[in-house]
Design a protein around this motif. Sequence first.
Motif, PDB file in Angstrom:
ATOM      1  N   LEU A  99      40.539  24.496  41.711  1.00  0.00           N
ATOM      2  CA  LEU A  99      40.479  25.947  41.486  1.00  0.00           C
ATOM      3  C   LEU A  99      40.777  26.248  40.018  1.00  0.00           C
ATOM      4  O   LEU A  99      40.091  27.038  39.373  1.00  0.00           O
ATOM      5  N   ALA A 103      38.465  27.928  37.313  1.00  0.00           N
ATOM      6  CA  ALA A 103      38.972  29.150  36.672  1.00  0.00           C
ATOM      7  C   ALA A 103      38.876  29.039  35.147  1.00  0.00           C
ATOM      8  O   ALA A 103      38.515  30.005  34.473  1.00  0.00           O
ATOM      9  N   LEU A 132      43.720  34.158  42.609  1.00  0.00           N
ATOM     10  CA  LEU A 132      42.769  34.165  41.483  1.00  0.00           C
ATOM     11  C   LEU A 132      43.490  34.369  40.156  1.00  0.00           C
ATOM     12  O   LEU A 132      43.212  33.679  39.171  1.00  0.00           O
ATOM     13  N   VAL A 186      43.482  40.732  37.273  1.00  0.00           N
ATOM     14  CA  VAL A 186      42.755  40.789  38.545  1.00  0.00           C
ATOM     15  C   VAL A 186      43.289  42.020  39.257  1.00  0.00           C
ATOM     16  O   VAL A 186      44.499  42.141  39.476  1.00  0.00           O
ATOM     17  N   ALA A 289      39.065  32.261  47.001  1.00  0.00           N
ATOM     18  CA  ALA A 289      39.189  32.457  45.547  1.00  0.00           C
ATOM     19  C   ALA A 289      38.185  31.566  44.807  1.00  0.00           C
ATOM     20  O   ALA A 289      37.570  31.986  43.817  1.00  0.00           O
ATOM     21  N   VAL A 292      34.879  33.147  45.023  1.00  0.00           N
ATOM     22  CA  VAL A 292      34.823  34.298  44.106  1.00  0.00           C
ATOM     23  C   VAL A 292      34.468  33.805  42.695  1.00  0.00           C
ATOM     24  O   VAL A 292      33.593  34.362  42.021  1.00  0.00           O
ATOM     25  N   LEU A 293      35.128  32.730  42.280  1.00  0.00           N
ATOM     26  CA  LEU A 293      34.849  32.202  40.935  1.00  0.00           C
ATOM     27  C   LEU A 293      33.421  31.691  40.828  1.00  0.00           C
ATOM     28  O   LEU A 293      32.748  31.899  39.801  1.00  0.00           O
TER      29      LEU A 293
END
Length: 303
Positions: A99, A103, A132, A186, A289, A292-293
Amino acid sequence: MHSKSMEAMCGSTLQFFPWTGCDRIGGKPHAAVGGMMLNLSIRKKSGMNWIDLSKSACTRTSPGQRKFLVLSHGRKDCLESSTIELGNLYASFDKNCLLKRKAREVASCLNGRCIFLVGMMGSGKTTVGKVLAEALGYSFVDSDCYVEQAIGGESVAQIFNQYGEKFFRDNESEALQELSLMPQQVVATGGGAVVQPINWHYMKQGVTVYLDVPLDTLARRIAAVGTYSRPLLHFDSGDAYTAAFVGLFTLSKKRSDAYANADARVSLYHLAANLGLEDMCDLTPIAIAMEVLVQIGKHLKGK
Ligand SMILES: Nc1ncnc2c1ncn2[C@@H]1O[C@H](COP(=O)(O)OP(=O)(O)OP(=O)(O)O)[C@@H](O)[C@H]1O
Ligand SMILES: O=C(O)C1=C[C@@H](O)[C@@H](O)[C@H](O)C1
């Protein structure tokens, strides 16, 4: 435990599912979003070695390549609980590593722009937003809390009761305007923020992502914690699930076009299906998350 003895013990159908709850693995192997699902044939093709569990979770078995741990096996009887626990520990470590890596990649394209999460009540904007923010090194802000503080500490439910919805909506717009001027955040927006066109003007200063969650899942989540804090779903009589479902159904019909304005959409239904999960509840906030990225990355690259 030595890696060879673990291999001998566990046999041949080992898989790694980084995006799902470790204890609920059962879906069919699938090309996962963010792409790390290994089975024996992939392992053989890529020439992977087993990882020695006594070493670091991020052991590199060949230059530049990080290898991942085994989490599940077709024959449950040959897994010792200590192995599963260790696997879970390393797996969550690895999920966070992946993640964070994604990110970093996305952050380099965002240039400090905020992410605004939109979606119905209970869609996970707060829960996923915090994960996130942590991964991106951004601050997390809940716009409902921001409004509560601006008004002087009263809860959203109290503000609705005392001053009415219009007063809340006006303050929500002011909050979004202020938040849109601050970088690297965020923002979990209120579920109804999307209905005011002016709010899109503010939110579009950053990247907007719609968390699309089926009504039944939303209603179950909200019923689990009660409808008291959500004035538009709270009724004095009836059970919480029915009240939440009926309320959400009515709101969603009015809002579906507005949510479609978002730059990116993450559908939990599709994500679960792509990961071979029968139950959306198996999607962890980290998995969501990550998606989402992925979707923000696609949006920024114009795909
Ligand atoms: N991926 C998930 N799996 C299971 N439960 C979840 C998940 N994401 C959120 N929840 C639960 O659902 C509830 C609502 O989540 P959350 O508060 O993050 O939603 P929200 O979109 O911010 O809601 P609201 O707009 O009403 O503030 C919480 O109880 C949370 O623990
Ligand atoms: O969907 C909505 O209209 C709302 C969602 C919550 O986040 C709060 O902003 C408030 O309860 C209204």
